[in-house]
Design a protein around this motif. Sequence first.
Motif, mmCIF file in Angstrom:
data_model
loop_
_atom_site.group_PDB
_atom_site.id
_atom_site.type_symbol
_atom_site.label_atom_id
_atom_site.label_comp_id
_atom_site.label_asym_id
_atom_site.label_seq_id
_atom_site.Cartn_x
_atom_site.Cartn_y
_atom_site.Cartn_z
ATOM 1 N N VAL A 1 -1.583 -106.356 -31.166
ATOM 2 C CA VAL A 1 -1.125 -106.002 -32.509
ATOM 3 C C VAL A 1 -0.166 -107.057 -33.048
ATOM 4 O O VAL A 1 -0.239 -107.432 -34.226
ATOM 5 N N LEU A 2 0.722 -107.573 -32.206
ATOM 6 C CA LEU A 2 1.647 -108.611 -32.658
ATOM 7 C C LEU A 2 0.922 -109.898 -33.031
ATOM 8 O O LEU A 2 1.241 -110.534 -34.036
ATOM 9 N N ILE A 3 -0.054 -110.290 -32.224
ATOM 10 C CA ILE A 3 -0.833 -111.494 -32.550
ATOM 11 C C ILE A 3 -1.635 -111.259 -33.823
ATOM 12 O O ILE A 3 -1.720 -112.144 -34.684
ATOM 13 N N ASN A 4 -2.217 -110.091 -33.964
ATOM 14 C CA ASN A 4 -2.988 -109.758 -35.158
ATOM 15 C C ASN A 4 -2.095 -109.775 -36.405
ATOM 16 O O ASN A 4 -2.515 -110.218 -37.471
ATOM 17 N N ALA A 5 -0.866 -109.294 -36.282
ATOM 18 C CA ALA A 5 0.054 -109.280 -37.416
ATOM 19 C C ALA A 5 0.573 -110.681 -37.736
ATOM 20 O O ALA A 5 0.902 -110.985 -38.887
#
Length: 83
Positions: free
Chosen positions: A72-76
């Motif tokens: 989720v952090l990489i996607n954000a």
Amino acid sequence: MFRHLRTLHQVTRRTITSSTPRQLENKVPAKQKMFQEDNGMPVHLKGGAKDALLYRATMALTVFGCGYVVYVLINAAMPKKKE
């Protein structure tokens, strides 16, 4: 009316106070002996198969949760492509 309530009250008091307490076996000393023996196992796994299953399920959920947070952090962090 009060006579019926008084009778009901007396009946319930008699059944509660005249009942004998159930005698249960004290399992604490056996559990203490099992958990305090030095057999090289960590204390959180000495309970048997149930403890091992709970430990493995907790570790699997932790690893999955950490992986999902990183995803989720990489996607954000990645900019969205505009088409």
